[in-house]
Design an enzyme around this catalytic site. Sequence first.
Site, PDB file in Angstrom:
ATOM      1  N   CYS A 115     -16.114  24.655  41.911  1.00 18.22           N
ATOM      2  CA  CYS A 115     -16.427  23.535  40.940  1.00 18.22           C
ATOM      3  C   CYS A 115     -15.345  23.090  40.196  1.00 18.22           C
ATOM      4  O   CYS A 115     -14.434  23.847  39.591  1.00 18.22           O
ATOM      5  CB  CYS A 115     -17.627  23.721  39.934  1.00 18.22           C
ATOM      6  SG  CYS A 115     -17.929  22.680  38.789  1.00 18.22           S
TER       7      CYS A 115
ATOM      8  N   CYS B 261     -16.311  23.753  35.971  1.00 15.45           N
ATOM      9  CA  CYS B 261     -16.538  24.947  35.396  1.00 15.45           C
ATOM     10  C   CYS B 261     -15.599  25.964  36.270  1.00 15.45           C
ATOM     11  O   CYS B 261     -15.587  27.193  35.559  1.00 15.45           O
ATOM     12  CB  CYS B 261     -17.976  25.367  35.215  1.00 15.45           C
ATOM     13  SG  CYS B 261     -18.878  25.694  36.847  1.00 15.45           S
TER      14      CYS B 261
ATOM     15  N   CYS C 267     -34.450   3.285  35.569  1.00 16.48           N
ATOM     16  CA  CYS C 267     -35.738   3.024  34.630  1.00 16.48           C
ATOM     17  C   CYS C 267     -35.707   1.498  34.693  1.00 16.48           C
ATOM     18  O   CYS C 267     -36.840   1.184  34.383  1.00 16.48           O
ATOM     19  CB  CYS C 267     -35.870   4.089  33.628  1.00 16.48           C
ATOM     20  SG  CYS C 267     -35.247   3.218  32.232  1.00 16.48           S
TER      21      CYS C 267
HETATM   22 ZN    ZN Z   1     -19.394  23.746  37.760  1.00 14.24          ZN
END
Ligand code: ZN
Length: 357
Positions: A260, A263, A203
């Site tokens: 993953c 998680c 930005c």
């Molecule tokens: Zn994950």
Amino acid sequence: MNYQAHKVASAMSKAGDNSLHEKYSRQVLFAGIGKAGQERLLASRPVIVGCGAIGAAAANLLVRAGVGHLRILDRDFVEPSNLQRQTLFDEADARDALPKAVAAERKLRSINSEIVVEGVVADLNPRNVEELLAGFDIILDGTDNFETRFLVNDFAVKTATPWIYAAAVASYGVTMTIRPGNTPCLACMLAADRSAQGLEDTCDTIGVLAPIVNVIASLEVTEAMKLLARREDSLHGKLVSCDVWGGRFQSLRIERNPECSVCGRHEFAYLEGEAQPHITLCGRDSVQIHERRRTLDLAMLRNRLAPAVQDVRHNEFLLRFRISPYEMTVFADGRAILKGTKDPAVARSLYARYVGA
Ligand SMILES: [Zn+2]
């Protein structure tokens, strides 16, 4: 008591009795919230990480909605270039170079004095993440970088705390609610949609429009209100993106990645500090130094530096001075932001020379 005074006193006591009812009446009338939802909101504890454009807009909405206790973390100070989109701040805040967390707390307290608003001037890192985020019901993303987002994602997954990812650049923004155990996490999402990471730290190079920031913050806070009012049944469960210039909205369902590392396998590389560089580029022409943890006496430092540097200014939160062509801002916790370079070596050497090794 004359009639007029009696009328005023009676109106005031009525306002006292009904102030909660009165203040949140339009929200309570909304079927998704209701009286029970409002009571849950009033007992809730959200925390916002980063009080830039999205964080400031989200804080404003949460405080008006009547959450019980809002904490806002931010490491930066208000600058004139923030005012175009960071709706909690004004020219006086920029002139005084107030830390954003301090300026936000003041403004938010004047908006709603019946709740707890706590601004904390700090840079979230693996050493303080537990202390700063533990005990909150939900974490809202107001950061401008993926390093901090991955740290928040690790903490959220490890502690099963819901958090809401939000980012905006130019006229485009994205947001997704992450409920560990139920939804994909940030790492799953970025594996599925690489384009989302293109939002990092841009930005300051391609600009950002205030309207997209407010759209994304509004979507983020609506999801937060559903979670805090315990209306999980109403969560939309999608990655939502929007381009206000092109007039496009998109909702994408993302799958959890069974492989993953965060998680799925519960490997928390950011929480363990392995992936945290000592020096962070702020995304503008600046370098932040946060590798030295110390408490500085800013008044003493000002007296020491005054003969050696230019334009020394300080308030109770920070000290700023110029060493042409650079400008250094030193915080009481020992952090410093050097403006005018992206080279960590230059920043380190100036920090050592002027603040101390
Ligand atoms: Zn994950």
